[in-house]
Design an enzyme around this catalytic site. Structure first.
Site, PDB file in Angstrom:
ATOM      1  N   GLU A  42       0.868  -1.183   0.000  1.00  0.00           N
ATOM      2  CA  GLU A  42       0.000   0.000   0.000  1.00  0.00           C
ATOM      3  C   GLU A  42       0.905   1.233   0.000  1.00  0.00           C
ATOM      4  OE1 GLU A  42      -2.626   2.442   3.247  1.00  0.00           O
ATOM      5  OE2 GLU A  42      -2.844   0.265   3.274  1.00  0.00           O
ATOM      6  N   THR A  71      -3.949   6.257   2.497  1.00  0.00           N
ATOM      7  CA  THR A  71      -4.076   7.611   3.035  1.00  0.00           C
ATOM      8  C   THR A  71      -4.742   8.531   2.020  1.00  0.00           C
ATOM      9  OG1 THR A  71      -1.955   7.157   4.121  1.00  0.00           O
ATOM     10  CG2 THR A  71      -2.906   9.294   4.524  1.00  0.00           C
ATOM     11  N   LYS A 131     -11.095  -0.989   7.045  1.00  0.00           N
ATOM     12  CA  LYS A 131      -9.787  -0.887   7.693  1.00  0.00           C
ATOM     13  C   LYS A 131     -10.017  -0.425   9.130  1.00  0.00           C
ATOM     14  CE  LYS A 131      -5.605   1.975   7.578  1.00  0.00           C
ATOM     15  NZ  LYS A 131      -4.784   2.909   6.760  1.00  0.00           N
TER      16      LYS A 131
END
Length: 219
Positions: A42, A71, A131
């Site tokens: 990621e 993010t 998440k």
């Protein structure tokens, strides 16, 4: 979401959360992780030019690596990294406008949530996976508690995941885990210590293999 999408996340198991100080460092770190057996990356927006990093990883490795972006906080970021080849998109939280932009790319969508209300909102907005962040606040026990009312939701705890507690997270019901600083040390990246990053990746890969072997034996 198709079962194929979720099966890819399950297959890789550990997603390395990469917050690198430069494009070159991000690429060198990725190579070290792959040598160590961690094949899901990621690339976060804390890394300069994440779209360029993702495009180069895809160019070098193709389907050998499962690469996405993290993010993500603004709608325009979703399209930028998806166009670069990101297979999955991750946001630390849940926002309706952002979720819609992420869904529009066709990539797998992972929205952040910590409380039951946030989990419900993420699911309502079409998250393929939630998440749980920062999961270090509640640990595996908290994830297990969330699984009670949400047995149909796929969870990826991120924060506080180590090679030593990997088995506890999967026993609590994680579909996959996200590992940041405990897997990808900022000090090692700054020093160009690729051997340490590779060795840590091997520890995580061995822990994942052992966890799966134990689960298979229990069936």
């Amino acid at each position: 979401m198709t079962e194929h999408d979720l099966s890819a996340v399950r297959r890789h198991g550990v997603i390395a959360v990469l917050r690198a100080p430069s494009v070159a460092t991000a690429l060198d770190t990725t190579e070290a992780l792959l040598r160590g057996g961690i094949t899901a990356i990621e690339v976060t927006y804390s890394t300069p030019d994440p779209a360029a990093v993702i495009a180069e990883i895809v160019r070098r490795h193709g389907d050998e690596v499962y690469v996405g972006a993290g993010t993500i906080r603004r709608p325009e970021q979703a399209a930028e990294v998806a166009d670069a080849g990101a297979a999955f998109l991750v946001s630390p939280g849940t926002d309706a406008e952002l979720a819609a932009a992420m869904k529009a790319t066709g990539a797998m969508v992972m929205l952040g949530g910590m409380t039951p209300s946030e989990v419900m909102l993420a699911s309502k907005l079409g998250a393929d996976l939630v998440k749980v962040f920062p999961s270090s606040l509640g640990g595996p026990g908290y994830l297990g508690a969330l699984r009670g009312p949400f047995p149909d939701i796929a969870f990826m705890p991120t924060g506080g995941v180590t090679a030593e507690n990997l088995d506890a997270w999967f026993a609590a019901g994680a579909t996959a885990v996200g590992a940041g600083g405990d897997l990808v040390s900022s000090h090692a990246m700054a020093a160009g210590d690729w051997e340490t990053i590779e060795a840590t990746a091997r520890r995580f890969a061995r822990a994942l293999h052992a966890t799966r072997a134990t689960a298979d034996a229990a069936r």
